[in-house]
Design a protein around this motif. Structure first.
Motif, short mmCIF file in Angstrom:
data_model
loop_
_atom_site.label_atom_id
_atom_site.label_comp_id
_atom_site.label_asym_id
_atom_site.label_seq_id
_atom_site.Cartn_x
_atom_site.Cartn_y
_atom_site.Cartn_z
N VAL A 135 -2.27 -1.74 -17.67
CA VAL A 135 -1.59 -2.14 -16.44
C VAL A 135 -0.95 -0.91 -15.81
O VAL A 135 -0.09 -0.26 -16.42
N GLU A 136 -1.39 -0.60 -14.59
CA GLU A 136 -0.84 0.53 -13.86
C GLU A 136 0.31 0.08 -12.96
O GLU A 136 0.36 -1.07 -12.52
N SER A 137 1.20 1.01 -12.69
CA SER A 137 2.30 0.76 -11.75
C SER A 137 2.77 2.10 -11.20
O SER A 137 2.38 3.17 -11.69
N GLY A 138 3.60 2.02 -10.15
CA GLY A 138 4.20 3.23 -9.61
C GLY A 138 3.62 3.71 -8.30
O GLY A 138 4.12 4.67 -7.72
N GLY A 139 2.57 3.06 -7.83
CA GLY A 139 2.00 3.47 -6.57
C GLY A 139 2.92 3.14 -5.41
O GLY A 139 3.93 2.45 -5.55
N GLY A 140 2.57 3.66 -4.23
CA GLY A 140 3.38 3.38 -3.05
C GLY A 140 3.00 4.30 -1.91
O GLY A 140 1.97 4.96 -1.93
N LEU A 141 3.87 4.31 -0.90
CA LEU A 141 3.68 5.13 0.29
C LEU A 141 4.63 6.32 0.23
O LEU A 141 5.82 6.15 -0.01
N VAL A 142 4.09 7.52 0.46
CA VAL A 142 4.89 8.72 0.42
C VAL A 142 4.40 9.68 1.47
O VAL A 142 3.22 9.66 1.84
N GLN A 143 5.29 10.52 1.96
CA GLN A 143 4.89 11.51 2.95
C GLN A 143 4.23 12.71 2.26
O GLN A 143 4.47 12.98 1.07
N ALA A 144 3.41 13.41 3.01
CA ALA A 144 2.76 14.61 2.48
C ALA A 144 3.83 15.58 1.96
O ALA A 144 4.87 15.76 2.58
#
Length: 128
Positions: free
Chosen positions: A5-14
């Protein structure tokens, strides 16, 4: 059988950072080689990083050229967890990131979803 089970993804700026986690359950985690793959829209799944069990409690690390110096893979066998620390993120890092486990190293590096054990993936989006 191994469940991931993966987690921790999201939206981030360059230029920003994210840390992904892959938690395993099932068989003896420490014996498995573990890898991270990613798949961007319209592209094939590609290798990102892996930790290779040597059989002597020593783990070797491998990275794709595109992430060397920016990403770090690590594992904590006590917690059945493999992490991927991603720094200096670029828009081209945008993809769904998958964790994979396999007892065979050659099989681990194969992006074929029919080989090894895969997680469901976590989305990473890097905005410019």
């Amino acid at each position: 059988q191994v469940q991931l089970v993966e987690s921790g993804g999201g939206l981030v700026q360059a230029g920003g950072s994210l840390s992904l986690s892959c938690v395993a359950s099932g068989r003896t985690f420490s014996n498995y080689h573990i890898a991270w793959f990613r798949q961007a829209p319209g592209k094939e799944r590609e290798f990102v990083a892996a930790t290779r069990w040597s059989g002597h409690s020593i783990y070797y690390l491998e990275y794709a050229d595109s992430v060397k110096g920016r990403f770090t893979i690590s594992r904590d066998n006590a917690k059945n967890t493999v992490s991927l620390q991603m720094n200096s993120l670029k828009p081209e890092d945008t993809a769904v990131y998958y964790c994979k486990a396999d007892l065979n190293w050659a099989s681990l590096l194969n992006s074929d979803y029919r080989q090894g054990y895969w997680g469901q993936g976590t989305q990473v989006t890097v905005s410019s």
